[in-house]
Design an enzyme around this catalytic site. Structure first.
Site, PDB file in Angstrom:
ATOM      1  N   GLY A 186       0.836  -1.207   0.000  1.00 21.53           N
ATOM      2  CA  GLY A 186       0.000   0.000   0.000  1.00 21.53           C
ATOM      3  C   GLY A 186       0.861   1.243   0.000  1.00 21.53           C
ATOM      4  CG  ASP A 238       0.539  -2.171  10.221  1.00 15.96           C
ATOM      5  OD1 ASP A 238       1.450  -1.519   9.681  1.00 15.96           O
ATOM      6  OD2 ASP A 238      -0.187  -2.960   9.590  1.00 15.96           O
ATOM      7  CB  VAL A 245      18.054   8.963  -4.665  1.00 14.61           C
ATOM      8  CG1 VAL A 245      18.846   9.490  -5.848  1.00 14.61           C
ATOM      9  CG2 VAL A 245      17.143   7.804  -5.089  1.00 14.61           C
ATOM     10  CG  ASP A 293      -2.284   0.267   7.504  1.00 14.13           C
ATOM     11  OD1 ASP A 293      -3.104   1.141   7.172  1.00 14.13           O
ATOM     12  OD2 ASP A 293      -2.050  -0.733   6.807  1.00 14.13           O
TER      13      ASP A 293
HETATM   14  P1  ADP Z   1       2.194  -3.906   2.696  1.00 12.56           P
HETATM   15  O1  ADP Z   1       3.653  -3.941   2.451  1.00 12.56           O
HETATM   16  O2  ADP Z   1       1.610  -2.543   2.554  1.00 12.56           O
HETATM   17  O3  ADP Z   1       1.826  -4.571   4.013  1.00 12.56           O
HETATM   18  P2  ADP Z   1       1.221  -6.282   1.258  1.00 12.56           P
HETATM   19  O4  ADP Z   1       0.881  -7.018   2.513  1.00 12.56           O
HETATM   20  O5  ADP Z   1       0.271  -6.342   0.137  1.00 12.56           O
HETATM   21  O6  ADP Z   1       1.478  -4.731   1.527  1.00 12.56           O
HETATM   22  O7  ADP Z   1       2.639  -6.824   0.755  1.00 12.56           O
HETATM   23  C1  ADP Z   1       3.269  -6.265  -0.368  1.00 12.56           C
HETATM   24  C2  ADP Z   1       4.023  -7.321  -1.117  1.00 12.56           C
HETATM   25  O8  ADP Z   1       5.066  -7.867  -0.277  1.00 12.56           O
HETATM   26  C3  ADP Z   1       3.233  -8.551  -1.542  1.00 12.56           C
HETATM   27  O9  ADP Z   1       2.469  -8.328  -2.698  1.00 12.56           O
HETATM   28  C4  ADP Z   1       4.355  -9.538  -1.810  1.00 12.56           C
HETATM   29  O10 ADP Z   1       4.984  -9.295  -3.044  1.00 12.56           O
HETATM   30  C5  ADP Z   1       5.343  -9.208  -0.684  1.00 12.56           C
HETATM   31  N1  ADP Z   1       5.129 -10.158   0.412  1.00 12.56           N
HETATM   32  C6  ADP Z   1       4.105 -10.172   1.304  1.00 12.56           C
HETATM   33  N2  ADP Z   1       4.205 -11.230   2.139  1.00 12.56           N
HETATM   34  C7  ADP Z   1       5.312 -11.911   1.763  1.00 12.56           C
HETATM   35  C8  ADP Z   1       5.967 -13.104   2.226  1.00 12.56           C
HETATM   36  N3  ADP Z   1       5.477 -13.815   3.241  1.00 12.56           N
HETATM   37  N4  ADP Z   1       7.105 -13.487   1.597  1.00 12.56           N
HETATM   38  C9  ADP Z   1       7.611 -12.768   0.576  1.00 12.56           C
HETATM   39  N5  ADP Z   1       7.041 -11.653   0.087  1.00 12.56           N
HETATM   40  C10 ADP Z   1       5.910 -11.221   0.657  1.00 12.56           C
END
Ligand code: ADP
Length: 319
Positions: A11, A129, A24, A127
């Site tokens: 997100g 979090d 950068v 979030d």
């Molecule tokens: P955020 O980073 O905002 O919490 P997501 O939970 O959608 O968003 O995670 C973003 C991306 O991180 C996922 O689409 C995936 O490519 C990668 N990701 C999430 N969980 C895992 C995992 N357990 N192992 C490897 N890559 C992961």
């Protein structure tokens, strides 16, 4: 270290651009080349990688979203996907990676770390979090957006003597709800970390009405339930009408606040320093206004903590 990469993932959050800029500029200041990996882990797997110059990150510090784009990538959750990513990094001679994102993105950074590739996580999510940091980049901006909306809704709630149920983001965390509810003077705040009793919500509301309150604002964190669901339950229990407002994606956008820009600049630059010091497998954060870093694997094992003292205070102040 002579070449590093940076990506934004999951997100988006306001201030990610300021973090990219800091990575950068700090790296180039230290004579390190920086490569932008576009569209998160998707771009990493597909080799969507371009060298960034000082000017590449000009005029972005004040913009929401992320110039590197972001994506969700299921393939990266697999070992094969992660290995493809490492191959791309090696092909470009990139020796370390800064991952700016939320807890899902941190899982990706953790996976690369476990495969022996040096990564540093920078907490970019509205979030709030992520364990190991008191604040994440984008939280303050989202909060201000929510408060602005609550203030506006309060005006109409008062004029019509209505009860409003406002749904805010935060995934499984109640931070946006709690902070915005406290700052916006909400009568009731529902967060996923604490169970709520509908009878208690109703009796607090009635007490307020008895002492002449003209309106009520109930904030529901999306991790509890939808505002519509809560409004239905509330109406069933009380026979009282409510209006629902789901704030949605406006909470993700907008110009980052000064606080988020400063946080992003400090955290982004620190991530580069860690890579320069040869410290991969770390995540950066802020605690008591000091920069901290910690083991990304250990940190992810810890649950996110919400400030329950603040939650109790919100109850006391909204009697
Ligand atoms: P955020 O980073 O905002 O919490 P997501 O939970 O959608 O968003 O995670 C973003 C991306 O991180 C996922 O689409 C995936 O490519 C990668 N990701 C999430 N969980 C895992 C995992 N357990 N192992 C490897 N890559 C992961």
């Amino acid at each position: 270290m002579k070449k590093i990469g940076v990506l934004t993932s999951g997100g988006d959050s306001p201030g990610m651009n300021a973090a990219v800029r800091a990575v950068v500029r700090k790296a180039i200041f230290q004579n390190i080349e920086v490569y932008g990996i576009y569209q998160g882990y998707n771009g990493l797997i597909n080799g969507n990688i371009k060298k960034l110059e000082l000017g590449s990150v000009g005029d972005i510090i004040h913009r929401g979203g992320t110039m590197l784009y972001t994506a969700r990538c299921e393939e990266f959750k697999t070992k094969e996907g992660q290995q493809k990513g490492i191959q791309q990094l090696e092909k470009h001679g990139i020796e370390g990676l800064v991952v700016i994102g939320g807890d899902g993105s941190y899982q990706g950074a953790k996976a690369l770390t476990e495969l022996g590739y040096p990564c540093v996580g920078v907490p970019g999510t509205i979030d709030n979090d992520i364990p190991g940091t008191e604040y994440t980049i984008g939280f303050d901006t989202a909060l201000n957006t929510v408060i602005d909306a609550i203030d506006k809704i309060r005006d109409t709630a008062t004029s019509h003597e209505r009860t409003f149920v406002i749904e805010v983001m935060g995934r499984n965390a109640g931070d946006i709800a709690l902070w915005s509810g406290l700052a916006g003077g909400a009568e009731t705040i529902l967060i996923p970390e604490e169970k709520f009793d509908l009878n208690d919500v109703v009796s607090r509301l009635k007490k307020g009405q008895e002492r002449g309150k003209k309106h009520s604002v109930i904030i529901v964190a999306e991790g509890v339930m939808s505002a519509n669901e809560f409004a239905n339950r509330f109406t069933e229990a009380t026979g009282m009408d409510t209006r629902v407002s789901v704030l949605g994606h406006i909470q993700r956008g907008g110009t980052p606040t000064a606080s988020d820009r400063v946080l992003a600049s400090r955290l982004g630059a620190r991530a580069v320093e860690l890579l320069m010091e040869g410290k991969g497998g770390r995540a950066v954060g802020i605690e008591k206004n000091q920069l901290v870093d910690y083991d990304i694997i250990e940190a992810l094992a810890k649950p996110h903590q919400i400030d329950l003292e603040m939650y109790n205070l919100s109850k006391e102040l909204s009697i």
